[in-house]
Design a protein around this motif. Structure first.
Motif, mmCIF file in Angstrom:
data_model
loop_
_atom_site.group_PDB
_atom_site.id
_atom_site.type_symbol
_atom_site.label_atom_id
_atom_site.label_comp_id
_atom_site.label_asym_id
_atom_site.label_seq_id
_atom_site.Cartn_x
_atom_site.Cartn_y
_atom_site.Cartn_z
ATOM 1 N N LEU A 173 0.814 -1.209 0.000
ATOM 2 C CA LEU A 173 0.000 0.000 0.000
ATOM 3 C C LEU A 173 0.849 1.261 0.000
ATOM 4 N N ASN A 174 1.778 1.384 0.935
ATOM 5 C CA ASN A 174 2.514 2.632 1.095
ATOM 6 C C ASN A 174 3.762 2.705 0.228
ATOM 7 N N SER A 175 4.432 1.575 0.024
ATOM 8 C CA SER A 175 5.698 1.594 -0.703
ATOM 9 C C SER A 175 5.521 1.487 -2.207
ATOM 10 N N VAL A 176 4.370 1.008 -2.660
ATOM 11 C CA VAL A 176 4.162 0.844 -4.098
ATOM 12 C C VAL A 176 2.975 1.687 -4.569
ATOM 13 N N ILE A 177 1.785 1.356 -4.088
ATOM 14 C CA ILE A 177 0.577 2.006 -4.612
ATOM 15 C C ILE A 177 0.556 3.497 -4.251
ATOM 16 N N ALA A 178 0.796 3.819 -2.991
ATOM 17 C CA ALA A 178 0.784 5.227 -2.592
ATOM 18 C C ALA A 178 1.931 6.002 -3.240
ATOM 19 N N VAL A 179 3.093 5.364 -3.395
ATOM 20 C CA VAL A 179 4.225 6.027 -4.043
ATOM 21 C C VAL A 179 3.909 6.324 -5.505
ATOM 22 N N CYS A 180 3.325 5.351 -6.209
ATOM 23 C CA CYS A 180 2.994 5.564 -7.620
ATOM 24 C C CYS A 180 1.957 6.662 -7.791
ATOM 25 N N LYS A 181 0.950 6.676 -6.930
ATOM 26 C CA LYS A 181 -0.068 7.716 -7.023
ATOM 27 C C LYS A 181 0.510 9.080 -6.696
ATOM 28 N N LEU A 182 1.364 9.152 -5.683
ATOM 29 C CA LEU A 182 1.966 10.429 -5.321
ATOM 30 C C LEU A 182 2.917 10.912 -6.404
ATOM 31 N N SER A 183 3.679 10.014 -7.003
ATOM 32 C CA SER A 183 4.586 10.416 -8.076
ATOM 33 C C SER A 183 3.810 10.913 -9.292
ATOM 34 N N ALA A 184 2.638 10.299 -9.550
ATOM 35 C CA ALA A 184 1.805 10.785 -10.654
ATOM 36 C C ALA A 184 1.289 12.191 -10.378
ATOM 37 N N ASP A 185 1.029 12.516 -9.105
ATOM 38 C CA ASP A 185 0.567 13.854 -8.747
ATOM 39 C C ASP A 185 1.700 14.880 -8.818
ATOM 40 N N LEU A 186 2.882 14.502 -8.323
ATOM 41 C CA LEU A 186 3.987 15.441 -8.237
ATOM 42 C C LEU A 186 4.778 15.541 -9.533
ATOM 43 N N PHE A 187 4.870 14.434 -10.271
ATOM 44 C CA PHE A 187 5.658 14.404 -11.504
ATOM 45 C C PHE A 187 4.814 13.811 -12.631
ATOM 46 N N PRO A 188 3.817 14.547 -13.119
ATOM 47 C CA PRO A 188 2.942 13.991 -14.160
ATOM 48 C C PRO A 188 3.665 13.700 -15.465
ATOM 49 N N ASP A 189 4.811 14.343 -15.704
ATOM 50 C CA ASP A 189 5.536 14.097 -16.947
ATOM 51 C C ASP A 189 6.445 12.883 -16.859
ATOM 52 N N ARG A 190 6.586 12.309 -15.671
ATOM 53 C CA ARG A 190 7.468 11.156 -15.506
ATOM 54 C C ARG A 190 6.868 10.217 -14.460
ATOM 55 N N GLN A 191 5.779 9.586 -14.816
ATOM 56 C CA GLN A 191 5.111 8.672 -13.912
ATOM 57 C C GLN A 191 5.850 7.330 -13.897
ATOM 58 N N VAL A 192 5.718 6.643 -12.796
ATOM 59 C CA VAL A 192 6.360 5.341 -12.637
ATOM 60 C C VAL A 192 5.273 4.274 -12.537
ATOM 61 N N SER A 193 5.586 3.087 -12.999
ATOM 62 C CA SER A 193 4.614 2.003 -12.978
ATOM 63 C C SER A 193 4.703 1.249 -11.663
ATOM 64 N N ALA A 194 3.580 0.695 -11.256
ATOM 65 C CA ALA A 194 3.536 -0.069 -10.014
ATOM 66 C C ALA A 194 4.410 -1.318 -10.108
ATOM 67 N N ALA A 195 4.445 -1.950 -11.276
ATOM 68 C CA ALA A 195 5.267 -3.142 -11.436
ATOM 69 C C ALA A 195 6.740 -2.820 -11.264
ATOM 70 N N ALA A 196 7.208 -1.697 -11.837
ATOM 71 C CA ALA A 196 8.614 -1.328 -11.725
ATOM 72 C C ALA A 196 9.001 -1.015 -10.286
#
Length: 522
Positions: free
Chosen positions: A349-372
């Motif tokens: 939840l916190n290390s993958v899903i929340a990180v990916c969602k937060l990175s999409a909010d803060l860095f929309p031009d460089r989003q990261v995938s949950a699998a990566a």
């Protein structure tokens, strides 16, 4: 002529077409403006390809002319290219130390963790993830494993801690490699993710307030008496650093946010009406040129030697000896049952899903995938835990902290990696003597802003229903001290609310196999 027919059947087709002059002039203006506009957007297939490239990590970007991957120097430059000033990236590099130092220090004092090995391996993790993701991806301790290892009546041994880290890493690696993590991330409702982020951010903020107000005994994992007002780790020092950070960084709003909000708040040219929002003015303090977090960290290091000058004699030069940790079957069993089981849902939840969602909010031009991200957490621990390095993950709180203090690219964590590697190779495990004297009040200030930045990610809930799900999820997570429990309650609540919106009558008629109009007698 009969029946009112038109005597000239071709009159309608041959009659002149009258075009209003306003439309004609408007069309001429459109043609004139089109000469200055950029070329039209490509087809939907190209747009999807561009979106896939934007959401990929820099090393996975493709050339438009073929299937060749970007060269390593190009990927290196893309990941570590400065998005802001060097000082801002340096400030962001230490923005997550408010969570890193207390947990590492406690594991070293209570469980005998080798600090030199942990510094070297986490430095390698920071540099690698900064290159792969191109954002200030943090490397944080696995908090649930650390809490069990420190606070249990019988502290966990180093082999048990490493077994717990390897077990968690194996699960996350499999979830990421098989694509199940991406499936979970795609279908988990956003209000539930926001609830997890809100609870984690508030939890950090509550701990930060305790660090500032009370003395801390990390070895016993408990707070002491009220912190004295004066002294080298007094309340006056903590409050002064708190006011300094607020004065320099404000609410954490960057120039991009101010420009974007200014577009909506600024009145049109020549208009005498002002917007309802308050007028935003440029601050006289250039926050991007003052690395607030870095100055606080350097101040804390200086105060370490002032508080206890004898630590200079306790320092030993040279790295720690690299050894493989030997784990028995009992170590695997205890580590998995006592520490890995509560850590796995928190990491998902916190290390993958929340990180990916937060990175999409803060860095929309460089989003990261949950699998990566999931594979990254797995690989880090599958390598480092065999040598006694602390089990780590990517925490949303660490990402929020580094962003809050200026981190905008992979260069931020690269600077942090250089510092960790230098300290780990120069002092090894003896550096724990310095960390033991670091002012806890300053760590509390850093942690407070990290937690608030993470909690503010939940401010985008636009409806009362979304806010309701988010707040219930956060409340259960905080009360039960379990993100997994709050996540489960949030999912159930979200499904119940969706169930209320179903048209039961239409669904019943559809199940009977007849059109709804026929059943209704239409």
């Amino acid at each position: 002529m009969m029946n009112g027919e038109d005597p000239n059947p071709t009159s309608h087709s041959l009659s002149p077409i009258r075009i209003p002059m306003s439309s004609f002039s408007l069309s001429l203006q459109s043609v004139h403006l089109s000469a200055h506009l950029p070329p039209p957007r490509p087809s939907m297939a190209c747009t999807a390809e561009e979106q896939e490239q934007r959401s990929s990590t820099p090393l996975l970007l493709r050339h438009s002319g073929g299937d060749r991957s970007l060269s390593f120097p190009s990927a290196l430059a893309s990941s570590f290219r400065l998005k802001t000033t060097v000082w801002a990236e340096l400030g962001g590099s230490v923005g997550d130390l408010g969570t890193y130092i207390p947990i590492v220090l406690a594991l070293c004092l209570v469980n005998g963790l080798d600090l030199g090995t942990t510094l070297v391996f986490t430095a390698l993790y920071n540099a690698t993830t900064g290159l792969l993701f191109g954002i200030p991806m943090p490397v944080q301790p696995m908090k649930s494993i650390a809490a069990v290892a420190i606070s249990e009546s019988t502290p966990l041994s180093i082999p048990e801690i490493m077994a717990a880290g390897l077990s968690t890493a194996a699960v996350l690696f499999l979830l990421g490699a098989t694509g199940l993590m991406s499936f979970l991330y795609r279908f988990i409702p956003v209000p539930v993710v926001r609830g997890v982020q809100l609870s984690q951010g508030l939890s950090f903020a509550f701990s930060a307030i305790k660090y500032i107000r009370y003395d801390q005994d990390f070895a016993a994992a408990k707070s002491g008496g009220p912190r004295p007002w004066l002294g080298l780790d007094g309340l006056v020092l903590a409050l002064s650093t708190l006011l300094f950070v607020i004065l320099v960084t404000g609410s954490g709003e960057n120039d991009e946010d101010r420009h974007r909000q200014g577009q909506f708040e600024s009145p049109p040219h020549g208009s005498s009406h002002r917007p309802h929002g308050r007028c935003r003015r440029r601050s006289c303090i250039p926050s991007s040129r003052i690395p607030a977090a870095l100055l606080l960290f350097l101040l804390g290091l200086v105060l370490c030697f002032v508080r206890d000058p004898s630590i200079i004699g306790d320092l030993r030069f040279g790295p720690s000896k690299l050894q493989i940790v030997r784990m028995t079957w009992d170590d695997w069993k205890v580590g998995f049952l006592r520490a890995a089981i509560p850590q796995i849902p928190l990491s998902v939840l916190n290390s993958v899903i929340a990180v990916c969602k937060l990175s999409a909010d803060l860095f929309p031009d460089r989003q990261v995938s949950a699998a990566a991200v999931s594979v990254s957490v797995g690989l880090m621990n599958l390598v480092g835990c065999w040598f006694g390095a602390m089990p780590v993950c990517h925490g949303a709180g660490g990402l929020a902290g580094q962003y809050r203090f200026g981190g905008r690219s992979g260069a931020s964590v690269l600077f942090l990696a250089v510092g960790k590697l230098a300290l780990g190779l120069a002092f090894g495990s003896s550096f724990v003597r310095i960390l033991g004297q670091f002012p806890i009040g300053i760590l509390g200030v850093l942690l407070l802003f990290s937690g608030i930045e993470l909690a503010m990610a939940s401010r985008d809930m636009g409806t009362k229903e979304e806010s309701f799900v988010m707040l219930v999820c956060a409340a259960v997570s905080l009360t039960g001290s379990s993100a997994a429990l709050g996540f489960g309650c949030g999912i159930v609540l979200y499904l119940l609310l969706r169930l209320r919106e179903l048209d039961c009558y239409s669904l019943l008629l559809a199940n009977r196999g007849a059109p709804i109009g026929e059943q209704a007698g239409v």
